[in-house]
Design a protein around this motif. Sequence first.
Motif, short mmCIF file in Angstrom:
data_model
loop_
_atom_site.label_atom_id
_atom_site.label_comp_id
_atom_site.label_asym_id
_atom_site.label_seq_id
_atom_site.Cartn_x
_atom_site.Cartn_y
_atom_site.Cartn_z
N THR A 1 -6.73 0.19 -11.96
CA THR A 1 -5.82 1.26 -11.55
C THR A 1 -5.17 0.94 -10.21
O THR A 1 -3.97 1.16 -10.01
N ALA A 2 -5.95 0.39 -9.29
CA ALA A 2 -5.39 0.01 -7.99
C ALA A 2 -4.34 -1.09 -8.15
O ALA A 2 -3.28 -1.05 -7.51
N LEU A 3 -4.63 -2.06 -9.03
CA LEU A 3 -3.66 -3.14 -9.25
C LEU A 3 -2.42 -2.63 -9.98
O LEU A 3 -1.31 -3.14 -9.75
N SER A 4 -2.58 -1.65 -10.87
CA SER A 4 -1.41 -1.06 -11.53
C SER A 4 -0.48 -0.41 -10.52
O SER A 4 0.76 -0.56 -10.59
N LEU A 5 -1.07 0.29 -9.56
CA LEU A 5 -0.24 0.89 -8.51
C LEU A 5 0.38 -0.18 -7.62
O LEU A 5 1.52 -0.03 -7.14
N ALA A 6 -0.36 -1.29 -7.42
CA ALA A 6 0.18 -2.38 -6.60
C ALA A 6 1.39 -3.03 -7.24
O ALA A 6 2.26 -3.57 -6.54
N ARG A 7 1.48 -3.00 -8.57
CA ARG A 7 2.66 -3.58 -9.24
C ARG A 7 3.94 -2.84 -8.83
O ARG A 7 5.02 -3.44 -8.76
N HIS A 8 3.83 -1.55 -8.56
CA HIS A 8 5.00 -0.78 -8.12
C HIS A 8 5.38 -1.13 -6.69
O HIS A 8 6.50 -0.83 -6.26
N ALA A 9 4.45 -1.75 -5.96
CA ALA A 9 4.74 -2.16 -4.58
C ALA A 9 5.14 -3.63 -4.51
O ALA A 9 5.25 -4.19 -3.40
N GLY A 10 5.31 -4.28 -5.68
CA GLY A 10 5.76 -5.66 -5.70
C GLY A 10 4.70 -6.69 -6.00
O GLY A 10 5.00 -7.90 -5.93
N TRP A 11 3.49 -6.29 -6.31
CA TRP A 11 2.46 -7.28 -6.64
C TRP A 11 2.86 -8.02 -7.92
O TRP A 11 3.21 -7.39 -8.92
#
Length: 446
Positions: A258-268
């Motif tokens: 879930t944390a990484l999913s949110l990080a995708r919206h920040a450019g991860w």
Amino acid sequence: MNAFTSLARLPSRPSVPSRAGLPRPASTATRRRLLALAAGWLATRAVMLWLLAHNTLPLLGGGGVAREVWRLYHRWYVVLAHGAFPAHDPLWQYPPGAGLVLLAPRLLPELTYFQAFVALTLAADAVTALALARAGARPGRSLHGAAYWTGGLPLLLHVPLARYDVQATALGVLCLLALTRSPRACGTFAALGALVKVWPALLLLGTPRGRTTRSAWGWAAVVTVGVLAVLAALFRNPLAFLRQQGGRGVQIESFGGTALSLARHAGWPGVVRYRYGALEFTGPYVQAVAGLSLALTAAAFGLLVLWRVRARRWSAATPCDAALAAVLLFTVTSRVISPQYMVWLLGLAAVCLTSRHTTQRPVAALVAAASAVSVVAYPTLYHEVVTSTWIGCALMLLRNGLLAAAAVLSFRRLWRSTRPVPAYDPAPPEPDRPQAAGTERVMTRR
């Protein structure tokens, strides 16, 4: 006056009405509840079977739920039928006891593998419901646990029928219900469950100290060694699953996912790939997130050991409450939180609710709510979760937030329920007052 006349004149013993003539409102009410539970089980399982038969519908997973059985499980079944575990298959990550569950459909040769697997899963479900109902019908117990399982499992739609987690949960439920009557049986069921899926080993954490713990833990160790020896003699590579566990990453439905999913919206720049039987994230920092999950799991284990050492009070519900708290803590810190993991939590919460002394009633409500949200995420809107849309992220935040709240609340209530009771002084000492003149003299005279 002879002896017979004397006996005739003695006051006669009051007659006791026959059992058939006595009104038994409590038994009648219990019987009605059991019939209602049976009818509810039949109705809900019929709906689950209908959903499984129509699982090709887009909102039911597009066929992906049933595919696990007729493609993956059947492939392993063919290998196991030739006397070996699938050692070279990276998807095989289960203890050797799982092989026996996957081989069990051979007991129904007149059915296809898929049909036989579903039939045996329903049988395990029925055994679980029956055991909970039987335990709840005893004096001082509650049928709420059986009702919770009957109505809670359908919250996951048809997913439980196409996974073997129901079988593992049945062994866990039997383990906890057997503890009060036979610690040996409790240890045996715990060992069998741990050989099918590792988590039932946690169920022995809350056994009362002393002879009960020694008996349950001792029998669990003996049965584990014995079954492993038999499997090693009958199959090749029984411990092959250990090689696959180390390479696991972060599943998209876990807390780290879930944390990484949110990080995708920040450019991860990470991507989702199918690895080790689940959709996992790959990319920068994934290994760090996986390592953090393992560290949190170790910390959770340490917290449970601390509770075991510090606990001083045990009630009849403590072993069940401790089992639910332990599995919740290990679930929320895991790198993988598959939808079928909710089956374990529903079963353990149901066992807790058979006791009127349980502290886990609000936890059971949170688990049921998390199950309802989980099935929206999979299979209904799984594409949103895979692609990390805002809807998918919101679903995972809600489901995992409910699980986190359940884990914290469960452990907190367990800890407080087993703390020593402070000594109660009904008359606290009053502050010192100056003695009146002559008082000492009067008391001396008396």
